[in-house]
Enzyme design. Structure first.
Site, PDB file in Angstrom:
ATOM      1  N   GLU A 138      47.910  43.363  36.679  1.00  0.00           N
ATOM      2  CA  GLU A 138      48.293  43.052  38.063  1.00  0.00           C
ATOM      3  C   GLU A 138      49.721  42.498  38.142  1.00  0.00           C
ATOM      4  OE1 GLU A 138      47.663  39.442  39.917  1.00  0.00           O
ATOM      5  OE2 GLU A 138      46.136  38.728  38.516  1.00  0.00           O
ATOM      6  N   LYS A 170      52.623  38.772  48.557  1.00  0.00           N
ATOM      7  CA  LYS A 170      51.362  38.728  47.813  1.00  0.00           C
ATOM      8  C   LYS A 170      50.396  39.676  48.520  1.00  0.00           C
ATOM      9  CE  LYS A 170      47.525  35.594  46.879  1.00  0.00           C
ATOM     10  NZ  LYS A 170      47.007  34.228  46.996  1.00  0.00           N
ATOM     11  N   VAL A 190      44.240  40.676  42.289  1.00  0.00           N
ATOM     12  CA  VAL A 190      43.137  41.349  41.602  1.00  0.00           C
ATOM     13  C   VAL A 190      42.487  42.378  42.537  1.00  0.00           C
ATOM     14  CG1 VAL A 190      40.826  41.017  40.605  1.00  0.00           C
ATOM     15  CG2 VAL A 190      42.712  39.498  39.957  1.00  0.00           C
ATOM     16  N   ASP A 237      37.050  30.159  52.864  1.00  0.00           N
ATOM     17  CA  ASP A 237      38.072  30.731  51.987  1.00  0.00           C
ATOM     18  C   ASP A 237      37.408  31.236  50.710  1.00  0.00           C
ATOM     19  OD1 ASP A 237      40.300  31.533  50.649  1.00  0.00           O
ATOM     20  OD2 ASP A 237      41.413  29.656  50.894  1.00  0.00           O
ATOM     21  N   SER A 266      37.914  34.377  48.022  1.00  0.00           N
ATOM     22  CA  SER A 266      38.904  35.401  47.661  1.00  0.00           C
ATOM     23  C   SER A 266      38.337  36.807  47.837  1.00  0.00           C
ATOM     24  CB  SER A 266      39.317  35.200  46.207  1.00  0.00           C
ATOM     25  OG  SER A 266      40.174  36.248  45.822  1.00  0.00           O
ATOM     26  N   SER A 267      39.209  37.713  48.323  1.00  0.00           N
ATOM     27  CA  SER A 267      38.775  39.108  48.444  1.00  0.00           C
ATOM     28  C   SER A 267      38.588  39.742  47.057  1.00  0.00           C
ATOM     29  CB  SER A 267      39.769  39.915  49.281  1.00  0.00           C
ATOM     30  OG  SER A 267      41.027  39.938  48.652  1.00  0.00           O
ATOM     31  N   ASP A 268      38.997  39.047  45.989  1.00  0.00           N
ATOM     32  CA  ASP A 268      38.696  39.549  44.637  1.00  0.00           C
ATOM     33  C   ASP A 268      37.180  39.710  44.470  1.00  0.00           C
ATOM     34  OD1 ASP A 268      41.388  39.141  44.238  1.00  0.00           O
ATOM     35  OD2 ASP A 268      41.159  37.510  42.775  1.00  0.00           O
ATOM     36  N   LYS A 317      39.822  29.589  37.937  1.00  0.00           N
ATOM     37  CA  LYS A 317      40.327  28.241  37.652  1.00  0.00           C
ATOM     38  C   LYS A 317      39.433  27.214  38.305  1.00  0.00           C
ATOM     39  CE  LYS A 317      45.093  28.294  36.756  1.00  0.00           C
ATOM     40  NZ  LYS A 317      45.697  29.528  37.238  1.00  0.00           N
TER      41      LYS A 317
HETATM   42  N1  PSU Z   1      44.367  32.687  39.630  1.00  0.00           N
HETATM   43  C1  PSU Z   1      45.215  32.420  38.629  1.00  0.00           C
HETATM   44  N2  PSU Z   1      46.411  33.047  38.586  1.00  0.00           N
HETATM   45  C2  PSU Z   1      46.786  33.959  39.518  1.00  0.00           C
HETATM   46  C3  PSU Z   1      45.854  34.257  40.571  1.00  0.00           C
HETATM   47  C4  PSU Z   1      44.679  33.601  40.581  1.00  0.00           C
HETATM   48  O1  PSU Z   1      44.898  31.614  37.790  1.00  0.00           O
HETATM   49  O2  PSU Z   1      47.899  34.500  39.456  1.00  0.00           O
HETATM   50  C5  PSU Z   1      46.232  35.296  41.591  1.00  0.00           C
HETATM   51  C6  PSU Z   1      45.539  36.639  41.274  1.00  0.00           C
HETATM   52  O3  PSU Z   1      46.404  37.692  41.656  1.00  0.00           O
HETATM   53  C7  PSU Z   1      44.324  36.616  42.186  1.00  0.00           C
HETATM   54  C8  PSU Z   1      44.891  35.900  43.406  1.00  0.00           C
HETATM   55  O4  PSU Z   1      43.831  37.895  42.512  1.00  0.00           O
HETATM   56  O5  PSU Z   1      45.745  34.897  42.881  1.00  0.00           O
HETATM   57  C9  PSU Z   1      43.796  35.300  44.268  1.00  0.00           C
HETATM   58  O6  PSU Z   1      44.375  34.772  45.424  1.00  0.00           O
HETATM   59  P1  PSU Z   1      43.460  34.253  46.621  1.00  0.00           P
HETATM   60  O7  PSU Z   1      42.797  33.002  46.113  1.00  0.00           O
HETATM   61  O8  PSU Z   1      44.417  33.985  47.745  1.00  0.00           O
HETATM   62  O9  PSU Z   1      42.489  35.341  46.921  1.00  0.00           O
HETATM   63 MN    MN Z   2      41.843  33.017  50.234  1.00  0.00          MN
END
Ligand code: PSU
Ligand code: MN
Length: 332
Positions: A51, A113, A133, A165, A167-169, A186
């Site tokens: 990614e 992003k 992701v 909140d 994540s869309s992951d 994390k």
């Molecule tokens: N967690 C990490 N490092 C990162 C990310 C998450 O430890 O770089 C990045 C990844 O690209 C992940 C994104 O897909 O943040 C998730 O963001 P959000 O929580 O806004 O969905």
């Molecule tokens: Mn989010």
């Protein structure tokens, strides 16, 4: 009676002959696939997706550029072709040149992003997008890449039951057939809720070489992993079974950070608590929250979290490449 493994291999042969891979029915003119990745895909060679948000938003320059280059060489040393994914001038690119990688690394958080919801807008506006992701999985699956390595995945944020909140992951893992190799979410996130949500999405979650689900900087999260896999070959069989059964969902393979690089749990947890408090005080929410927390945790730990982050990325690239190789051998 036929054994289940021979039934599965029969099903696998049947599907391979009758069904084109998902990528081949998608309009390839929508992408720019590098010649190296394109050759590898058409000859069945192992390819590992990487990614780009981790480059632009996950780490400062120049460590991000150095790490991006190192990850690509580790993938090659382990027998696979790296395919870093990003949107450049509105074109989704699968496999980046050194110049592209450097451009993303220098632009850093000036690059958008890009999660799944942002893809159409970045393309329509002919912008530059670093894929998270979710967006990386989407593009990987469309071109027929089955394995993708990253550092950490998103998850359910702490207090996600109030903020929504999530994540869309996680939803992407529920609907896209790609295996994501990561060191787990994390602990800026709520890990038990993240695992619950993945279960709801029907995602197969496996820990690599351990019974416990890892938590990025530390090998332990206090949560048991739903399944365990011990070798790249075992991962390959899992990925193949998931694809052949057409479950339609992805797989999360969580690889614990190597012991010698694990950060001190207490130190990280204190930094996370402080960063979360600052995020609340400054009203940092939505897609800005993860990059903010990553940066603050790094500052508060005096850079030691960045060093661990880089080491686990390299480890995941190594394991991911081995899994991609085992999968390409299985499918030959
Ligand atoms: N967690 C990490 N490092 C990162 C990310 C998450 O430890 O770089 C990045 C990844 O690209 C992940 C994104 O897909 O943040 C998730 O963001 P959000 O929580 O806004 O969905
Ligand atoms: Mn989010």
């Amino acid at each position: 009676m036929e054994s289940s493994s021979s039934a599965l291999s029969r099903l696998s042969r049947f599907n391979r002959h009758l069904q084109p891979p998902e990528g081949s029915i998608y309009d390839k003119s929508l992408f720019k696939i590098s010649p190296e990745v394109s050759d590898a895909l058409s000859s069945g060679k192992a390819v590992l997706a990487l990614e780009s948000t981790v480059i632009s938003h996950g780490m400062p320059y120049p460590q991000n550029f150095e790490t991006a280059k190192q990850l690509e060489s580790i993938v090659r040393e382990n027998g696979a072709v790296p395919a870093t994914i990003a949107i450049l001038d509105g074109v989704p690119c699968i496999g980046l040149s050194m110049e592209d990688l450097k451009k993303l690394a220098i632009l850093g958080s000036k690059v958008r992003k890009t999660a799944r919801r942002d893809i159409a807008h970045v393309v329509a506006a002919r912008g530059n997008g670093a894929t998270t992701v979710s967006a990386t999985m989407f593009f990987a699956s469309k071109v027929g890449i089955s394995v993708f390595a990253t550092g950490g995945t998103g998850g359910v944020h702490r207090h996600g039951e109030h903020t929504m909140d999530i994540s869309s992951d996680l939803t992407e893992l529920g609907r896209t057939t790609v295996a994501v190799i990561s060191a787990g979410p994390k602990s800026i996130l709520d890990i038990p809720k993240t695992l619950e949500y993945l279960e709801t999405q029907g995602v197969c979650v496996a820990a690599f070489g351990t019974d416990e689900f890892p938590a990025f900087f530390t090998e332990k999260s206090g949560c048991k992993a739903p399944c365990r896999v011990d070798t790249p070959e075992e991962c390959a069989r899992l990925i193949d079974a998931n694809a052949m059964l057409k479950l339609g969902s992805g797989i999360l393979i969580a690889v614990p950070i190597p012991k010698e690089h694990a950060a001190s749990g207490i130190k990280i947890e204190n930094a996370i608590q402080q960063a979360l408090k600052e995020a609340r005080d400054r009203n940092v929410t939505g897609s800005a929250e993860t990059p903010f927390l990553l940066q603050r945790v790094n500052e508060l730990t005096g850079g030691s979290s960045l060093a661990s982050n880089i080491e686990l990325l390299k480890n995941n690239a190594r394991v991911g490449a081995k899994i991609a190789v085992a999968l390409s051998q299985l499918r030959q």
